[in-house]
Design a protein around this motif. Structure first.
Motif, PDB file in Angstrom:
ATOM      1  N   ASP A  42      18.605  22.719  66.522  1.00  0.00           N
ATOM      2  CA  ASP A  42      19.148  23.897  66.414  1.00  0.00           C
ATOM      3  C   ASP A  42      19.919  24.454  67.656  1.00  0.00           C
ATOM      4  N   SER A  43      19.206  24.307  68.703  1.00  0.00           N
ATOM      5  CA  SER A  43      19.259  24.761  70.170  1.00  0.00           C
ATOM      6  C   SER A  43      20.453  23.856  70.659  1.00  0.00           C
ATOM      7  N   MET A  44      20.591  22.711  70.300  1.00  0.00           N
ATOM      8  CA  MET A  44      21.531  21.713  70.741  1.00  0.00           C
ATOM      9  C   MET A  44      23.186  22.355  70.327  1.00  0.00           C
ATOM     10  N   LYS A  45      23.042  23.141  69.422  1.00  0.00           N
ATOM     11  CA  LYS A  45      24.525  23.612  69.042  1.00  0.00           C
ATOM     12  C   LYS A  45      24.840  24.699  69.706  1.00  0.00           C
ATOM     13  N   LYS A  46      24.052  25.258  70.533  1.00  0.00           N
ATOM     14  CA  LYS A  46      24.216  26.660  71.487  1.00  0.00           C
ATOM     15  C   LYS A  46      24.936  25.929  72.777  1.00  0.00           C
ATOM     16  N   ARG A  47      25.587  26.795  73.429  1.00  0.00           N
ATOM     17  CA  ARG A  47      26.255  26.318  74.523  1.00  0.00           C
ATOM     18  C   ARG A  47      24.960  25.990  75.683  1.00  0.00           C
ATOM     19  N   ALA A  48      25.360  24.956  76.457  1.00  0.00           N
ATOM     20  CA  ALA A  48      24.226  24.469  77.477  1.00  0.00           C
ATOM     21  C   ALA A  48      24.051  25.559  78.624  1.00  0.00           C
ATOM     22  N   VAL A  49      22.847  25.590  78.805  1.00  0.00           N
ATOM     23  CA  VAL A  49      22.465  26.898  80.098  1.00  0.00           C
ATOM     24  C   VAL A  49      21.234  25.803  80.872  1.00  0.00           C
ATOM     25  N   ILE A  50      21.458  26.320  82.108  1.00  0.00           N
ATOM     26  CA  ILE A  50      20.534  25.778  83.316  1.00  0.00           C
ATOM     27  C   ILE A  50      20.854  24.354  83.498  1.00  0.00           C
ATOM     28  N   LEU A  51      21.000  23.660  82.486  1.00  0.00           N
ATOM     29  CA  LEU A  51      21.447  22.089  82.601  1.00  0.00           C
ATOM     30  C   LEU A  51      22.955  21.794  82.481  1.00  0.00           C
ATOM     31  N   SER A  52      23.360  20.824  83.253  1.00  0.00           N
ATOM     32  CA  SER A  52      24.581  20.571  82.999  1.00  0.00           C
ATOM     33  C   SER A  52      24.745  20.222  81.559  1.00  0.00           C
TER      34      SER A  52
ATOM     35  N   VAL B 224      20.895  33.418  83.133  1.00  0.00           N
ATOM     36  CA  VAL B 224      21.412  31.703  82.859  1.00  0.00           C
ATOM     37  C   VAL B 224      22.561  31.847  82.377  1.00  0.00           C
ATOM     38  N   GLU B 225      23.208  32.920  81.228  1.00  0.00           N
ATOM     39  CA  GLU B 225      24.241  32.923  80.751  1.00  0.00           C
ATOM     40  C   GLU B 225      25.423  33.056  81.599  1.00  0.00           C
ATOM     41  N   LYS B 226      25.315  34.084  82.482  1.00  0.00           N
ATOM     42  CA  LYS B 226      26.303  34.373  83.479  1.00  0.00           C
ATOM     43  C   LYS B 226      26.314  33.729  84.783  1.00  0.00           C
ATOM     44  N   GLU B 227      25.119  32.775  84.802  1.00  0.00           N
ATOM     45  CA  GLU B 227      24.850  31.826  85.979  1.00  0.00           C
ATOM     46  C   GLU B 227      24.918  32.748  87.377  1.00  0.00           C
ATOM     47  N   LYS B 228      24.443  33.900  87.500  1.00  0.00           N
ATOM     48  CA  LYS B 228      24.537  34.742  88.610  1.00  0.00           C
ATOM     49  C   LYS B 228      23.445  35.580  88.583  1.00  0.00           C
TER      50      LYS B 228
END
Length: 405
Positions: free
Chosen positions: A29-39, A399-403
């Protein structure tokens, strides 16, 4: 009493399988979300690796259950009948060594698949068949020699002390301390190539960091971990005069000086907060509970298995059932460990900077392909470290905003 242990093992089996299925579904299910932390690429690779590992774990757990049934239903009694000697100590040494060999043969296919198929597929394993065989032979020799001495020691205690489980606990706890002291020396002499850091500037920075927190060690070393695996890691090994800082060559290659110092600052946080002694204390408490349980087994349990209450059968039953009992103690131990990790992050970030620690953790996550999402039940049972997303939140990094916020 046997029924109690069998029920405990069955619950352990059920929860292990259940948590793996929950984790697989959650990761999908999480694979459907936008990638965070990792490329994005590594996000999907990490997810697939996590799923494949759990699938292997499910098959392995089912096989472990079959081995469990084999030992209780037939194996222990048969093995006991094949060893004829007047010395109960010698019998225990032979019995337990054969028990370990049989278990190793049964589980070897899973180890080979993990190393040469799964980890190769995702770019982790650099292991060659020759090196694997070499490591296996060395590990077997160490187990045969030192394991036999430990079994002989605990067998002697069982035979000669009325409250043997108390003295047995003291003996095994002392062995654990000794192993922790000798671990880096054994790794150096038999498995890994330890070298002084070639980067003299980095070595000076690390030594200054160690002096700042009052950590005395026998040196800073780089180890050729890349010959086996490409993942990044570092650790403080040994106790007393054998303490040393060990950096995987992969870590030295991938991280900047400041990021390396941030990682070491985190580890030094464990030292400064007394986590090493706390962990030793927790291990001691768990071992004491185990010895109190297995040192007071009634005769009926052994008779129901067709065995006598003697060192060989007591140690074998300990080895069979201790994983199940450990599983139900792990949530509490993991909870304490996660608390300590947050404190170590705080210490490390203050010693260097939050930015350096975050950047180091981001690189570690990407290089090690650590999927950032896990099911809460899976975290509850297995995570000794907080989920990466939660660690970043504590460090003030969104992690969402990467800042930083």
């Amino acid at each position: 009493m046997l029924q109690f242990f069998v029920i405990a093992y069955c619950l352990y089996f059920f929860f292990t399988i259940y948590t793996s299925f929950m984790q697989i579904g959650f990761v999908k299910d999480s694979m459907k979300k936008r990638a965070v932390i990792l490329s994005t690429k590594k996000y999907y690779e990490a997810a697939n690796y996590s799923i494949d590992k759990e699938k292997l774990a499910i098959v392995s757990t089912f096989f472990d259950f079959i081995i469990f049934v084999f030992w209780l239903g037939f194996g222990l009694k048969f093995l006991d009948s094949q060893i004829v000697t007047d010395s109960q100590i010698l019998k225990a040494v032979i019995f337990i060594n054969l028990f370990i060999v049989v278990n190793y043969i049964f589980t070897l296919p899973f180890s080979l698949y993990q190393t040469f198929k799964l980890d190769k597929k995702y770019g982790f394993s650099n292991m060659t068949p020759a090196l694997y065989l070499k490591d296996t032979i060395k590990s077997a020799l160490l187990t045969l020699i030192f394991g036999s001495l430990v079994v002989a020691g605990i067998s002697y205690i069982i035979l000669n002390f009325p409250f043997w489980w108390i003295f047995g606990f003291i003996f095994i706890f002392a062995v654990i301390i000794l192993i922790n002291m000798l671990y880096p020396v054994i790794r150096d002499k038999m498995f890994d190539k330890f070298e002084k850091l070639k980067d003299s500037v980095l070595e000076e920075k690390i030594n200054n960091l160690l002096k700042e927190v009052g950590f005395k060690s026998s040196g800073v070393f780089s180890v050729d971990a890349s010959k086996r695996d490409s993942r990044l890691n570092a650790y403080f090994g040994g106790l007393g005069s054998t303490k040393r800082v060990v950096l995987f060559d992969t870590l030295v290659e991938k991280l900047t000086h400041n990021e390396l110092l941030a990682v070491l600052g985190h580890e030094l946080g464990h030292f400064k907060n007394g986590d090493i002694l706390k962990n030793i204390g927790i291990i001691g408490l768990v071992m004491f509970i185990f010895f109190a349980i297995f040192g007071n087994l009634n005769e009926e349990l052994f008779l129901s298995l067709g065995l006598n209450s003697e060192p060989s059968s007591i140690i074998a039953i300990f080895l069979i059932f201790s994983p199940a009992l450990s599983f139900f103690l792990m949530p509490l131990i993991s909870l304490i460990s996660r608390h300590n990790e947050y404190a170590a992050d705080s210490f490390g970030s203050n010693l260097s900077s939050k930015e350096d620690l975050v950047n180091a953790l981001l690189k570690l996550a990407n290089e090690n392909k650590s999927f950032p999402h896990s099911h809460k039940l899976y975290i509850f049972f297995y995570y000794s470290h907080p989920p990466l997303i939660e660690r970043f939140k504590e460090l003030g990094y969104d992690v969402e905003k990467e800042k930083f916020i």
